[in-house]
Scaffold this motif. Structure first.
Motif, mmCIF file in Angstrom:
data_model
loop_
_atom_site.group_PDB
_atom_site.id
_atom_site.type_symbol
_atom_site.label_atom_id
_atom_site.label_comp_id
_atom_site.label_asym_id
_atom_site.label_seq_id
_atom_site.Cartn_x
_atom_site.Cartn_y
_atom_site.Cartn_z
ATOM 1 N N HIS A 103 0.961 -1.329 -0.171
ATOM 2 C CA HIS A 103 0.122 0.115 0.059
ATOM 3 C C HIS A 103 0.924 1.282 -0.076
ATOM 4 C CE1 HIS A 103 -4.358 -1.071 0.199
ATOM 5 N NE2 HIS A 103 -3.695 -2.268 0.561
ATOM 6 N N LEU A 104 2.046 1.181 0.763
ATOM 7 C CA LEU A 104 3.024 2.397 0.492
ATOM 8 C C LEU A 104 3.338 2.504 -0.960
ATOM 9 C CD1 LEU A 104 5.010 4.455 1.685
ATOM 10 C CD2 LEU A 104 6.531 2.520 2.259
ATOM 11 N N LEU A 105 3.800 1.589 -1.620
ATOM 12 C CA LEU A 105 4.205 1.834 -2.667
ATOM 13 C C LEU A 105 3.228 2.036 -4.063
ATOM 14 C CD1 LEU A 105 6.789 -1.157 -2.948
ATOM 15 C CD2 LEU A 105 7.390 1.109 -2.815
ATOM 16 N N ALA A 106 2.066 1.495 -3.671
ATOM 17 C CA ALA A 106 0.926 1.852 -4.527
ATOM 18 C C ALA A 106 0.585 3.261 -4.342
ATOM 19 C CB ALA A 106 -0.128 0.852 -4.278
ATOM 20 N N GLU A 109 2.976 5.698 -6.143
ATOM 21 C CA GLU A 109 2.776 5.693 -7.453
ATOM 22 C C GLU A 109 1.380 6.246 -7.998
ATOM 23 O OE1 GLU A 109 2.284 2.116 -11.032
ATOM 24 O OE2 GLU A 109 3.521 1.662 -9.313
ATOM 25 N N ILE A 110 0.498 6.254 -7.319
ATOM 26 C CA ILE A 110 -0.829 6.828 -7.437
ATOM 27 C C ILE A 110 -0.344 8.549 -7.667
ATOM 28 C CG2 ILE A 110 -2.624 7.911 -6.614
ATOM 29 C CD1 ILE A 110 -3.522 4.862 -5.821
ATOM 30 N N PHE A 111 0.593 9.141 -6.603
ATOM 31 C CA PHE A 111 0.702 10.452 -6.621
ATOM 32 C C PHE A 111 1.799 10.810 -7.667
ATOM 33 C CE2 PHE A 111 -1.953 10.295 -2.980
ATOM 34 C CZ PHE A 111 -2.671 11.390 -2.955
ATOM 35 N N ILE A 112 2.630 9.908 -8.122
ATOM 36 C CA ILE A 112 3.524 10.059 -9.183
ATOM 37 C C ILE A 112 2.708 10.278 -10.335
ATOM 38 C CG2 ILE A 112 5.405 9.090 -10.664
ATOM 39 C CD1 ILE A 112 6.490 7.771 -8.078
ATOM 40 N N LEU A 113 1.587 9.523 -10.537
ATOM 41 C CA LEU A 113 0.792 9.487 -11.844
ATOM 42 C C LEU A 113 -0.108 11.084 -11.904
ATOM 43 C CD1 LEU A 113 -0.758 5.919 -11.955
ATOM 44 C CD2 LEU A 113 0.574 6.998 -13.599
ATOM 45 N N CYS A 139 9.866 19.535 -8.555
ATOM 46 C CA CYS A 139 9.478 18.060 -8.812
ATOM 47 C C CYS A 139 10.120 17.133 -7.701
ATOM 48 C CB CYS A 139 10.499 17.672 -10.037
ATOM 49 S SG CYS A 139 9.749 18.442 -11.541
ATOM 50 N N ASP A 140 11.262 17.613 -7.092
ATOM 51 C CA ASP A 140 11.595 16.960 -5.805
ATOM 52 C C ASP A 140 10.684 16.826 -4.588
ATOM 53 O OD1 ASP A 140 14.057 16.174 -7.063
ATOM 54 O OD2 ASP A 140 14.997 17.810 -6.237
ATOM 55 N N LYS A 141 10.054 18.045 -4.549
ATOM 56 C CA LYS A 141 8.810 18.350 -3.364
ATOM 57 C C LYS A 141 7.656 17.342 -3.770
ATOM 58 C CE LYS A 141 10.196 22.777 -1.800
ATOM 59 N NZ LYS A 141 9.796 24.424 -2.096
ATOM 60 N N LEU A 142 7.459 17.356 -5.013
ATOM 61 C CA LEU A 142 6.211 16.461 -5.302
ATOM 62 C C LEU A 142 6.545 14.954 -5.013
ATOM 63 C CD1 LEU A 142 5.254 18.202 -8.774
ATOM 64 C CD2 LEU A 142 3.648 17.834 -6.660
ATOM 65 N N ILE A 143 7.801 14.584 -5.469
ATOM 66 C CA ILE A 143 8.309 13.114 -4.986
ATOM 67 C C ILE A 143 8.112 13.128 -3.670
ATOM 68 C CG2 ILE A 143 9.987 11.488 -5.244
ATOM 69 C CD1 ILE A 143 8.608 11.563 -7.844
ATOM 70 N N ALA A 144 8.611 13.829 -2.815
ATOM 71 C CA ALA A 144 8.696 13.950 -1.342
ATOM 72 C C ALA A 144 6.963 13.683 -0.841
ATOM 73 C CB ALA A 144 9.480 14.916 -0.825
ATOM 74 N N MET A 145 6.319 14.666 -1.401
ATOM 75 C CA MET A 145 4.969 14.462 -0.800
ATOM 76 C C MET A 145 4.286 13.169 -1.303
ATOM 77 S SD MET A 145 1.948 17.171 -2.194
ATOM 78 C CE MET A 145 2.804 18.505 -2.033
ATOM 79 N N TRP A 147 5.727 9.946 -1.311
ATOM 80 C CA TRP A 147 6.169 9.357 -0.443
ATOM 81 C C TRP A 147 5.462 9.521 1.016
ATOM 82 C CZ3 TRP A 147 8.710 4.821 -0.403
ATOM 83 C CH2 TRP A 147 9.471 4.547 -1.620
ATOM 84 N N ALA A 148 5.150 10.837 1.335
ATOM 85 C CA ALA A 148 4.451 11.122 2.798
ATOM 86 C C ALA A 148 3.049 10.755 2.468
ATOM 87 C CB ALA A 148 4.757 12.830 2.864
ATOM 88 N N VAL A 149 2.190 11.010 1.394
ATOM 89 C CA VAL A 149 1.062 10.867 1.460
ATOM 90 C C VAL A 149 0.687 9.015 1.274
ATOM 91 C CG1 VAL A 149 -1.005 10.648 -0.195
ATOM 92 C CG2 VAL A 149 0.123 12.746 0.360
ATOM 93 N N GLY A 150 1.656 8.570 0.746
ATOM 94 C CA GLY A 150 1.727 7.003 0.434
ATOM 95 C C GLY A 150 1.872 6.288 1.908
ATOM 96 N N PHE A 151 3.088 7.012 2.829
ATOM 97 C CA PHE A 151 3.168 6.617 4.198
ATOM 98 C C PHE A 151 1.849 6.595 5.111
ATOM 99 C CE2 PHE A 151 4.323 7.098 8.552
ATOM 100 C CZ PHE A 151 5.195 6.224 8.647
ATOM 101 N N TRP A 152 1.184 7.901 4.868
ATOM 102 C CA TRP A 152 0.220 7.874 5.729
ATOM 103 C C TRP A 152 -0.965 7.114 5.307
ATOM 104 C CZ3 TRP A 152 0.792 9.600 10.317
ATOM 105 C CH2 TRP A 152 2.088 10.616 10.483
ATOM 106 N N HIS A 153 -1.114 6.939 4.123
ATOM 107 C CA HIS A 153 -2.371 6.050 3.744
ATOM 108 C C HIS A 153 -2.114 4.577 4.159
ATOM 109 C CE1 HIS A 153 -4.642 3.551 0.966
ATOM 110 N NE2 HIS A 153 -3.437 2.894 0.509
ATOM 111 N N SER A 154 -0.775 3.958 3.996
ATOM 112 C CA SER A 154 -0.648 2.691 4.552
ATOM 113 C C SER A 154 -0.386 2.506 5.963
ATOM 114 C CB SER A 154 0.712 2.228 3.660
ATOM 115 O OG SER A 154 1.930 3.293 3.829
#
Length: 309
Positions: A103-106, A109-113, A139-145, A147-154
């Motif tokens: 769920h973290l990686l998914a 991936e969703i927020f990268i899309l 772009c770096d901030k979007l990638i960091a975001m 990961w942050a959103v993926g972490f809180w979801h999972s």
């Protein structure tokens, strides 16, 4: 530990109960996994070893390929092993680890899309401000975001599942540890928890999908003023993104919007976002992209020449 004292391991029921069919699909999924590894590795090497890494679109594509590699590797190797095994067991702790990691990686991936859709929107709707808006820092901030959103979801899903009592049957009607098949094994009323899962995963996926669809509609609307050559190039790029979004989101929405107690084809449908989408993404992004094909040719030619020396 008290909540699951009667369950120390789970047993996957797998995709099929026919042994001959499982052995056939063992070979098929092995080939699919090798295709995922090869296709996404080629994209990673091509982008990182060429000038394309400087462009936001390819920077995000590089991260998308990395997520596809990691996400598939949390699910498919065990699936392949289980297809050849007679007993498909997984310990409680390993199951929770797989649930969290997948769920973290998914989520990432969703927020990268989403970031890729934003990149295309800015490039087409605000071309004069593109380099300022989509700077490397942003772009770096979007990638960091992501990961942050993926972490809180999972972590929210994991903490919810850890609080549930598993005290009876331990056979999971799936090939991976996911929240919905696990909820069917909980020995208490799961009505409220099921609603929370739908809110956390299903409705979020629907909302993001609708935002992405709206962004591509706006892009199409703004393409009216472009020249025919510019339109063709933009449509080619955007159509690739749309195919990837549909391949990933539609099966996810089907899986997570329906309540946990309902009988549906979750495990069969989930193959689309665990195996098929990561396998097809490299093809979708390279076959119709002359820039990628040119960069691949240059990078691999350079590598072959350096080896000859």
């Amino acid at each position: 530990m008290e909540n699951h004292k009667n369950v120390t391991e789970f047993v996957f029921m797998g995709l099929w109960e026919n042994r001959q069919v499982e052995l056939l699909f063992f070979l098929l999924f092995l080939l699919c996994y090798l295709a995922v590894l090869m296709g996404n590795s080629i994209i990673l090497v091509t982008i990182t070893c060429s000038h394309l890494i400087e462009q936001p679109m390819y920077y995000f594509l590089c991260h998308l390929s990395l997520m596809d590699l990691c996400y598939t590797s949390t699910v498919v190797p065990r699936l392949i092993r289980d297809l050849a095994a007679t007993r498909k067991n997984i310990s409680y702790n390993e199951c929770m680890t797989q649930l969290f990691t997948a769920h973290l990686l998914a989520g990432v991936e969703i927020f990268i899309l989403v970031s890729m859709a934003l990149d295309r929107y800015v490039a087409i709707v605000k071309p004069l401000h593109y380099l300022i808006i989509m700077s490397r820092n942003r772009c770096d901030k979007l990638i960091a975001m992501a990961w942050a959103v993926g972490f809180w979801h999972s972590i929210a899903l994991l903490l919810m599942v850890l609080s549930l009592p598993f005290c009876g049957p331990n056979h999971i009607n799936h090939y991976l540890c996911d929240v919905k098949p696990l909820l069917k094994l909980v020995c208490k009323n799961i009505h409220v928890v099921s609603i929370l899962v739908i809110a956390n995963s299903g409705m979020v996926a629907v909302a993001i999908f609708l935002v992405l669809v709206a962004s591509y509609i706006l892009i199409l609307y703004n393409l009216r003023t472009r020249s025919s050559a510019g339109r063709r190039k933009a449509l080619s790029t955007c159509s690739s993104h749309v195919m990837v979004v549909v391949l990933f989101f539609v099966p996810c929405i089907y899986t997570y919007v329906l309540p946990a107690g309902s009988e549906n084809k979750d495990k069969e449908i989930s193959v689309f976002y665990t195996v098929i989408a990561p396998m097809l993404n490299p093809l979708i992004y390279t076959l119709r992209n002359s820039e990628m094909k040119s960069a691949m040719h240059k990078v691999w030619s350079r590598m072959s020449h350096s080896e000859l020396k």
